[in-house]
Design an enzyme around this catalytic site. Structure first.
Site, PDB file in Angstrom:
ATOM      1  N   GLN A 157      17.035  -2.710 -37.830  1.00 41.04           N
ATOM      2  CA  GLN A 157      16.361  -3.736 -37.022  1.00 41.04           C
ATOM      3  C   GLN A 157      16.607  -3.524 -35.528  1.00 41.04           C
ATOM      4  O   GLN A 157      15.697  -3.641 -34.714  1.00 41.04           O
ATOM      5  CB  GLN A 157      16.839  -5.132 -37.438  1.00 41.04           C
ATOM      6  CG  GLN A 157      16.316  -5.536 -38.806  1.00 41.04           C
ATOM      7  CD  GLN A 157      16.607  -6.984 -39.136  1.00 41.04           C
ATOM      8  OE1 GLN A 157      17.307  -7.680 -38.411  1.00 41.04           O
ATOM      9  NE2 GLN A 157      16.063  -7.447 -40.245  1.00 41.04           N
TER      10      GLN A 157
ATOM     11  N   GLU B 222       9.303   5.522  -1.496  1.00 46.03           N
ATOM     12  CA  GLU B 222       8.085   4.716  -1.300  1.00 46.03           C
ATOM     13  C   GLU B 222       8.393   3.223  -1.422  1.00 46.03           C
ATOM     14  O   GLU B 222       7.608   2.458  -1.987  1.00 46.03           O
ATOM     15  CB  GLU B 222       7.005   5.104  -2.308  1.00 46.03           C
ATOM     16  CG  GLU B 222       6.825   6.604  -2.367  1.00 46.03           C
ATOM     17  CD  GLU B 222       5.469   7.051  -1.918  1.00 46.03           C
ATOM     18  OE1 GLU B 222       4.659   6.197  -1.555  1.00 46.03           O
ATOM     19  OE2 GLU B 222       5.259   8.265  -1.904  1.00 46.03           O
TER      20      GLU B 222
ATOM     21  N   GLY C 107      15.362   4.305   5.650  1.00 45.82           N
ATOM     22  CA  GLY C 107      13.961   4.402   5.255  1.00 45.82           C
ATOM     23  C   GLY C 107      13.298   3.056   5.032  1.00 45.82           C
ATOM     24  O   GLY C 107      12.082   2.916   5.185  1.00 45.82           O
TER      25      GLY C 107
ATOM     26  N   ARG D  35       1.823   4.680  -3.627  1.00 47.50           N
ATOM     27  CA  ARG D  35       2.519   3.758  -4.533  1.00 47.50           C
ATOM     28  C   ARG D  35       1.608   3.373  -5.701  1.00 47.50           C
ATOM     29  O   ARG D  35       2.081   3.181  -6.824  1.00 47.50           O
ATOM     30  CB  ARG D  35       2.918   2.491  -3.763  1.00 47.50           C
ATOM     31  CG  ARG D  35       4.047   2.722  -2.794  1.00 47.50           C
ATOM     32  CD  ARG D  35       4.163   1.590  -1.789  1.00 47.50           C
ATOM     33  NE  ARG D  35       5.310   1.784  -0.910  1.00 47.50           N
ATOM     34  CZ  ARG D  35       5.518   1.086   0.195  1.00 47.50           C
ATOM     35  NH1 ARG D  35       4.660   0.150   0.577  1.00 47.50           N
ATOM     36  NH2 ARG D  35       6.586   1.313   0.940  1.00 47.50           N
TER      37      ARG D  35
ATOM     38  N   ILE E 212      12.273  14.612   2.882  1.00 46.63           N
ATOM     39  CA  ILE E 212      10.831  14.866   2.939  1.00 46.63           C
ATOM     40  C   ILE E 212      10.392  15.820   1.823  1.00 46.63           C
ATOM     41  O   ILE E 212      10.757  17.011   1.805  1.00 46.63           O
ATOM     42  CB  ILE E 212      10.432  15.422   4.334  1.00 46.63           C
ATOM     43  CG1 ILE E 212      10.930  14.469   5.432  1.00 46.63           C
ATOM     44  CG2 ILE E 212       8.909  15.610   4.415  1.00 46.63           C
ATOM     45  CD1 ILE E 212      10.501  13.009   5.297  1.00 46.63           C
ATOM     46  N   THR E 213       9.587  15.295   0.902  1.00 45.26           N
ATOM     47  CA  THR E 213       9.063  16.084  -0.222  1.00 45.26           C
ATOM     48  C   THR E 213       8.160  17.202   0.312  1.00 45.26           C
ATOM     49  O   THR E 213       7.361  16.962   1.228  1.00 45.26           O
ATOM     50  CB  THR E 213       8.266  15.162  -1.173  1.00 45.26           C
ATOM     51  OG1 THR E 213       9.119  14.089  -1.576  1.00 45.26           O
ATOM     52  CG2 THR E 213       7.778  15.919  -2.400  1.00 45.26           C
TER      53      THR E 213
ATOM     54  N   LEU F 258       1.186   4.869   2.248  1.00 41.09           N
ATOM     55  CA  LEU F 258       2.143   4.514   1.193  1.00 41.09           C
ATOM     56  C   LEU F 258       1.477   3.644   0.124  1.00 41.09           C
ATOM     57  O   LEU F 258       1.787   3.759  -1.060  1.00 41.09           O
ATOM     58  CB  LEU F 258       3.360   3.806   1.791  1.00 41.09           C
ATOM     59  CG  LEU F 258       4.271   4.712   2.641  1.00 41.09           C
ATOM     60  CD1 LEU F 258       5.355   3.894   3.335  1.00 41.09           C
ATOM     61  CD2 LEU F 258       4.905   5.809   1.793  1.00 41.09           C
TER      62      LEU F 258
HETATM   63  C1  LIG Z   1      13.610  12.585  -3.714  1.00 37.28           C
HETATM   64  C2  LIG Z   1      13.099  11.806  -2.546  1.00 37.28           C
HETATM   65  C3  LIG Z   1      11.900  12.184  -1.944  1.00 37.28           C
HETATM   66  C4  LIG Z   1      11.426  11.484  -0.819  1.00 37.28           C
HETATM   67  N1  LIG Z   1      10.265  11.898  -0.197  1.00 37.28           N
HETATM   68  C5  LIG Z   1       9.905  11.329   0.999  1.00 37.28           C
HETATM   69  C6  LIG Z   1       8.789  11.836   1.747  1.00 37.28           C
HETATM   70  O1  LIG Z   1       8.104  12.774   1.322  1.00 37.28           O
HETATM   71  N2  LIG Z   1       8.517  11.297   2.959  1.00 37.28           N
HETATM   72  C7  LIG Z   1       9.246  10.249   3.473  1.00 37.28           C
HETATM   73  O2  LIG Z   1       8.951   9.809   4.581  1.00 37.28           O
HETATM   74  N3  LIG Z   1      10.303   9.731   2.771  1.00 37.28           N
HETATM   75  C8  LIG Z   1      10.641  10.249   1.559  1.00 37.28           C
HETATM   76  N4  LIG Z   1      11.722   9.754   0.852  1.00 37.28           N
HETATM   77  C9  LIG Z   1      12.538   8.700   1.457  1.00 37.28           C
HETATM   78  C10 LIG Z   1      12.457   7.364   0.744  1.00 37.28           C
HETATM   79  O3  LIG Z   1      11.233   6.744   0.974  1.00 37.28           O
HETATM   80  C11 LIG Z   1      13.666   6.522   1.203  1.00 37.28           C
HETATM   81  O4  LIG Z   1      14.828   7.100   0.618  1.00 37.28           O
HETATM   82  C12 LIG Z   1      13.547   5.066   0.838  1.00 37.28           C
HETATM   83  O5  LIG Z   1      12.531   4.440   1.577  1.00 37.28           O
HETATM   84  C13 LIG Z   1      14.865   4.304   1.072  1.00 37.28           C
HETATM   85  O6  LIG Z   1      15.358   4.573   2.340  1.00 37.28           O
HETATM   86  P1  LIG Z   1      16.897   4.988   2.504  1.00 37.28           P
HETATM   87  O7  LIG Z   1      17.170   6.113   1.572  1.00 37.28           O
HETATM   88  O8  LIG Z   1      17.149   5.249   3.942  1.00 37.28           O
HETATM   89  O9  LIG Z   1      17.706   3.730   2.008  1.00 37.28           O
HETATM   90  P2  LIG Z   1      18.014   2.412   2.879  1.00 37.28           P
HETATM   91  O10 LIG Z   1      16.784   1.962   3.563  1.00 37.28           O
HETATM   92  O11 LIG Z   1      19.217   2.679   3.717  1.00 37.28           O
HETATM   93  O12 LIG Z   1      18.375   1.358   1.738  1.00 37.28           O
HETATM   94  C14 LIG Z   1      19.684   1.309   1.160  1.00 37.28           C
HETATM   95  C15 LIG Z   1      19.755   0.108   0.223  1.00 37.28           C
HETATM   96  O13 LIG Z   1      19.592  -1.088   0.968  1.00 37.28           O
HETATM   97  C16 LIG Z   1      18.620  -1.915   0.322  1.00 37.28           C
HETATM   98  N5  LIG Z   1      17.955  -2.755   1.323  1.00 37.28           N
HETATM   99  C17 LIG Z   1      17.160  -2.364   2.328  1.00 37.28           C
HETATM  100  N6  LIG Z   1      16.751  -3.432   3.047  1.00 37.28           N
HETATM  101  C18 LIG Z   1      17.314  -4.530   2.483  1.00 37.28           C
HETATM  102  C19 LIG Z   1      17.270  -5.931   2.764  1.00 37.28           C
HETATM  103  N7  LIG Z   1      16.567  -6.438   3.757  1.00 37.28           N
HETATM  104  N8  LIG Z   1      17.961  -6.752   1.955  1.00 37.28           N
HETATM  105  C20 LIG Z   1      18.701  -6.274   0.921  1.00 37.28           C
HETATM  106  N9  LIG Z   1      18.788  -4.985   0.613  1.00 37.28           N
HETATM  107  C21 LIG Z   1      18.087  -4.105   1.381  1.00 37.28           C
HETATM  108  C22 LIG Z   1      17.680  -0.942  -0.360  1.00 37.28           C
HETATM  109  O14 LIG Z   1      16.950  -1.574  -1.386  1.00 37.28           O
HETATM  110  C23 LIG Z   1      18.667   0.104  -0.855  1.00 37.28           C
HETATM  111  O15 LIG Z   1      19.222  -0.328  -2.073  1.00 37.28           O
HETATM  112  C24 LIG Z   1      12.165  10.399  -0.310  1.00 37.28           C
HETATM  113  C25 LIG Z   1      13.362  10.009  -0.959  1.00 37.28           C
HETATM  114  C26 LIG Z   1      13.822  10.701  -2.049  1.00 37.28           C
HETATM  115  C27 LIG Z   1      15.115  10.267  -2.700  1.00 37.28           C
END
Ligand SMILES: Cc1cc2nc3c(=O)[nH]c(=O)nc-3n(C[C@H](O)[C@H](O)[C@H](O)COP(=O)(O)OP(=O)(O)OC[C@H]3O[C@@H](n4cnc5c(N)ncnc54)[C@H](O)[C@@H]3O)c2cc1C
Length: 392
Positions: free
Chosen positions: A287, A371, A145, A251, A171-172, A247
């Site tokens: 404290q 996001e 993502g 956001r 996808i929400t 986004l």
């Molecule tokens: C409950 C939920 C609802 C969601 N709803 C939607 C929605 O409605 N529509 C939609 O399109 N998406 C949705 N998402 C997806 C969400 O936007 C993604 O999960 C998010 O963008 C991260 O992508 P990924 O999960 O593939 O993680 P990845 O992109 O694989 O990231 C994995 C890790 O790598 C790190 N990382 C990434 N790039 C770098 C870099 N260059 N350097 C160092 N570290 C890096 C990240 O910070 C993370 O810690 C949803 C996600 C969740 C969990």
């Protein structure tokens, strides 16, 4: 001796409320009332049952909370501060409820309003404002993502139609959506498609077993040769700037939303530490506990001021995505740290759903990830400062 002034509101130490207009205060009060009376009594159970409380949709719609920033098409036409306050109050109840409204408003109605044809706007916006049609937004794919430029979902022209293939992940609202705004690559660049729920070849599957945002629907979407008529393509935008602009809207709302979750945790923990007697004195008289409570208030105040200024910039049309990134990073980090600390201060009770911190804490694990993860937003700010894109 001079009489002491009335006490400050512990959840609003800098009196942000005095900065609001009468209309903004009215919006906040009406949403707060709905959240206290209708939503909060349902959210804990919905979270435990892992179900989205769809019975709240009609009330959310009646209050004008869906597409609230849009002018016309049956929408309330509120300003950005009001939208922020809506998110804050809803997330004081539960991040899942705020997520539903964010997706419908900022990720579905916004792109249709900003980039859709007049016919698309007339067809979808009034129905979505009434909660009669639900939307979802598909950008993320399973391969990552954080890197939407690696998108595999694609659409190919076939006469006047397009044929869509691929899948979307996380996808929400995915399984309850009547219309999915799906971003796909084409020979002309990334385009947005309105995929309708009954279109042959479109299927969705709910993601079970989440330990976060349990009161929200999250789904995987699959597109197998889905035929999309030209009338369902968003004509007003090509390229990743389309989904990225959505986004930015969502956001912005999240920066306010997480303040609500943090306020709910602080509120709970102030009450708890006042009642809990250990070593012959209430916990709140120590404290260390006071320092921890003060630190929560400091973080909430900082987050409130960031979001308020962000809202003002947005209403002036001067908002920059880097500013939203900094606030999303700061406010999500503040909220999750507050929720985790509040959970700890509650001791064993902190793991019980009877108290709000653990639910907010678990929800915020999603909110800090979706996001744009914390790292992604940090690197957006880093790029602003150095001119170098270190993300990829
Ligand atoms: C409950 C939920 C609802 C969601 N709803 C939607 C929605 O409605 N529509 C939609 O399109 N998406 C949705 N998402 C997806 C969400 O936007 C993604 O999960 C998010 O963008 C991260 O992508 P990924 O999960 O593939 O993680 P990845 O992109 O694989 O990231 C994995 C890790 O790598 C790190 N990382 C990434 N790039 C770098 C870099 N260059 N350097 C160092 N570290 C890096 C990240 O910070 C993370 O810690 C949803 C996600 C969740 C969990």
């Amino acid at each position: 001796m001079t009489a002491s002034k009335s006490a400050l509101n512990p959840l609003d130490l800098f009196d942000i409320r005095s900065e609001l207009s009468d209309d903004e205060r009215m919006v906040q009060d009406s949403v707060a009332r709905f959240v206290d009376e209708q939503a909060i009594p349902l959210m804990r159970e919905a979270f435990e049952q892992h179900r989205f409380p769809s019975e709240l949709i009609s009330q959310v719609a009646e209050l004008g909370l869906l597409g609230s920033s849009i002018d016309g098409y049956g929408c309330a036409g509120l300003n950005s501060i009001s939208y922020g306050l809506i998110c804050q109050e809803l997330e004081r109840g539960d991040s899942g409820l705020r997520s539903f409204v964010s997706v419908q408003s900022s990720l579905v109605m916004f792109p249709i309003y900003a980039y859709g044809s007049e016919e698309q706007k007339q067809r979808w916006l009034p129905a979505m404002a009434k909660g009669e049609a639900i939307g979802c937004f598909g950008l993320t794919e399973s391969q990552g993502g954080s890197d939407p430029s690696n998108m595999k979902t694609h659409a190919k022209k076939d006469g006047d139609d397009w044929i869509l293939n691929g899948s979307k992940m996380w996808i929400t609202n995915g399984t309850i959506a009547d219309a999915a705004v799906i971003w796909a690559t084409t020979d002309e660049g990334v385009k947005g498609f309105i995929v309708e729920k009954d279109m042959p070849g479109f299927t969705s599957q709910e993601i079970d077993n989440k330990f976060s945002l349990r009161a929200s629907i999250t789904a995987a979407l699959f597109f197998d040769d889905v035929r999309i008529p030209a009338a369902n393509v968003l004509p007003g935008v090509t390229g990743l700037k389309g989904p990225l602009s959505c986004l930015t809207q969502a956001r912005y709302g999240i920066t306010w939303g997480v303040i609500g979750a943090a306020q709910a945790c602080l509120d709970e923990v102030i009450r708890y530490t006042g009642d809990r007697v250990l070593f012959d004195r209430p916990l709140s008289h120590t404290q260390t506990i006071q320092i921890r409570l003060a630190d929560m208030a400091r973080r909430i105040t900082t987050a409130q001021l960031l979001s308020l200024q962000l809202g003002r910039l947005k209403d002036r049309g001067e908002l920059r995505p880097t500013q939203v990134s900094l606030a999303k990073w700061n406010n999500c980090r503040a909220a999750i740290d507050i929720a985790r600390d509040a959970r700890d201060i509650l001791g064993g009770s902190g793991i019980s759903a009877e108290y709000v911190p653990i639910r907010h804490m678990l929800n915020l694990e999603s909110v800090i990830t979706y996001e744009g993860t914390e790292t992604v937003h940090q690197l957006v700010v880093g790029k602003e400062l150095t001119g170098v894109n270190a993300l990829g």
